[in-house]
Design an enzyme around this catalytic site. Structure first.
Site, PDB file in Angstrom:
ATOM      1  N   HIS A 134      48.311 -21.101  24.174  1.00 49.66           N
ATOM      2  CA  HIS A 134      47.219 -20.321  23.201  1.00 49.66           C
ATOM      3  C   HIS A 134      46.445 -19.162  23.814  1.00 49.66           C
ATOM      4  O   HIS A 134      46.322 -18.190  23.407  1.00 49.66           O
ATOM      5  CB  HIS A 134      46.016 -21.536  22.825  1.00 49.66           C
ATOM      6  CG  HIS A 134      44.888 -20.795  22.127  1.00 49.66           C
ATOM      7  ND1 HIS A 134      44.705 -21.013  20.704  1.00 49.66           N
ATOM      8  CD2 HIS A 134      43.786 -20.355  22.669  1.00 49.66           C
ATOM      9  CE1 HIS A 134      43.648 -20.573  20.343  1.00 49.66           C
ATOM     10  NE2 HIS A 134      43.017 -19.944  21.481  1.00 49.66           N
ATOM     11  N   GLU A 135      46.205 -19.513  25.320  1.00 52.34           N
ATOM     12  CA  GLU A 135      45.662 -18.301  25.908  1.00 52.34           C
ATOM     13  C   GLU A 135      46.510 -17.305  26.486  1.00 52.34           C
ATOM     14  O   GLU A 135      46.109 -16.123  26.248  1.00 52.34           O
ATOM     15  CB  GLU A 135      45.036 -19.058  27.241  1.00 52.34           C
ATOM     16  CG  GLU A 135      43.885 -20.037  27.267  1.00 52.34           C
ATOM     17  CD  GLU A 135      42.865 -19.556  26.426  1.00 52.34           C
ATOM     18  OE1 GLU A 135      42.369 -18.451  26.393  1.00 52.34           O
ATOM     19  OE2 GLU A 135      42.065 -20.667  25.753  1.00 52.34           O
ATOM     20  N   HIS A 138      46.549 -14.913  23.450  1.00 50.59           N
ATOM     21  CA  HIS A 138      45.710 -13.807  23.140  1.00 50.59           C
ATOM     22  C   HIS A 138      45.812 -12.723  24.015  1.00 50.59           C
ATOM     23  O   HIS A 138      45.656 -11.508  23.642  1.00 50.59           O
ATOM     24  CB  HIS A 138      44.207 -14.655  24.105  1.00 50.59           C
ATOM     25  CG  HIS A 138      43.383 -15.471  23.153  1.00 50.59           C
ATOM     26  ND1 HIS A 138      43.189 -15.098  21.730  1.00 50.59           N
ATOM     27  CD2 HIS A 138      42.908 -16.699  23.236  1.00 50.59           C
ATOM     28  CE1 HIS A 138      42.361 -16.157  21.171  1.00 50.59           C
ATOM     29  NE2 HIS A 138      42.213 -17.184  21.943  1.00 50.59           N
ATOM     30  N   GLU A 197      41.684 -16.740  16.894  1.00 46.69           N
ATOM     31  CA  GLU A 197      42.065 -17.813  17.328  1.00 46.69           C
ATOM     32  C   GLU A 197      43.091 -18.564  16.515  1.00 46.69           C
ATOM     33  O   GLU A 197      43.861 -19.206  17.156  1.00 46.69           O
ATOM     34  CB  GLU A 197      40.562 -18.874  17.489  1.00 46.69           C
ATOM     35  CG  GLU A 197      39.349 -18.355  18.345  1.00 46.69           C
ATOM     36  CD  GLU A 197      39.823 -18.553  19.943  1.00 46.69           C
ATOM     37  OE1 GLU A 197      40.912 -19.226  20.049  1.00 46.69           O
ATOM     38  OE2 GLU A 197      39.147 -18.246  20.742  1.00 46.69           O
TER      39      GLU A 197
END
Length: 262
Positions: A134-135, A138, A197
């Site tokens: 997920h990070e 980004h 997100e």
């Protein structure tokens, strides 16, 4: 005159459009990746200097091991899909810091921090890969660049054709604090938008799958996270869609992950 200015403004916006890898979503990118990284690096370095790195060797090694594996798979994907020139924008770092908050964050250029408070929710490399995928997403999606571009548009409006772009460095620095937020009352990077997100949720599943991790653990992991600590929602989840919506979306994405398996 007004019509020509409108045309110039439209051309500027079109010139500043990009696409997010994996999703293809169009995004506004008025600032170069190099400028975004440069504007955030000092804040990130100051944060790392004033933070206390974890002394838990096993968990620290886990964060570094999983993070580097996902980063390597990400770069392999970029090279294999005609986006190899973007790899130079990343100088990956994965740190575990002493902090009881249930959180993690990503700075431009692949600077990723995980808090010790999140680790009790992680029972395997696969579950940690949900967070780090997920990070990393980004960073790959250039969400910071997009957010900075939106802030510049909001702050300068029509002036973006003149003073704002002729003094681009000053414009970037003026909005950097509201984009990154390190050192503000939040103490960490400000949350991304719900759109960002949700996009990172999807992309993170793809990236962790490419790295050889099991994306099916994501549903149970987010259920644990949604329960929160002491009944409160962790900061890491505060800007996401509702827990039920998020988990439903992840369940919808999972069948697609089979095509990304090694």
């Amino acid at each position: 005159m007004k019509k020509s200015m409108g045309l110039l403004f439209t051309l500027l916006i079109l010139a500043g459009c990009g696409s997010v890898p994996l999703t293809g979503r169009k995004q506004l990118l008025l600032v170069s990746d190099q400028d975004v990284v440069a504007s955030s690096l000092q804040q990130y370095n100051d944060y790392i200097k004033t933070s206390t790195l974890s002394t838990n060797k096993a968990q620290t090694a886990m964060v570094e091991r999983v993070g580097k594996r996902i980063a390597a798979a990400t770069e392999q994907y970029l090279w294999g899909n005609g986006m190899g020139d973007e790899v130079k924008n990343f100088s990956w770092e994965f740190h575990l810091v002493k902090d009881p908050q249930v959180n993690a964050f990503c700075m431009p250029g692949g600077k990723i921090v995980v808090y010790e408070g999140l680790m009790p929710y992680v029972s395997s490399d696969d579950e940690l890969a949900v967070v780090l995928g997920h990070e990393v997403a980004h960073a790959v999606a250039r969400h910071s660049n997009e957010r900075m571009s939106q802030q510049i548009m909001a702050k300068y409006g029509g002036e973006i054709l003149g003073a704002a772009l002729s003094k681009k460095s000053a414009a970037i620095q003026n909005v950097a604090g509201t984009v990154y937020g390190l050192g503000t009352q939040y103490g960490v990077m400000l949350p991304f938008s719900r759109q960002h997100e949700s996009e990172a949720d999807y992309m993170g599943l793809v990236l962790m799958t490419m790295a050889g991790y099991n994306p099916n653990v994501a549903v149970n992991f987010w259920k644990k996270m949604s329960a929160g600590k002491s009944g409160s929602t962790p900061e890491f989840m505060s800007t996401h869609p509702s827990d039920a919506t998020r988990i439903a979306n992840i369940q919808k994405y999972l069948p697609e992950m089979s095509k990304y398996k090694k």
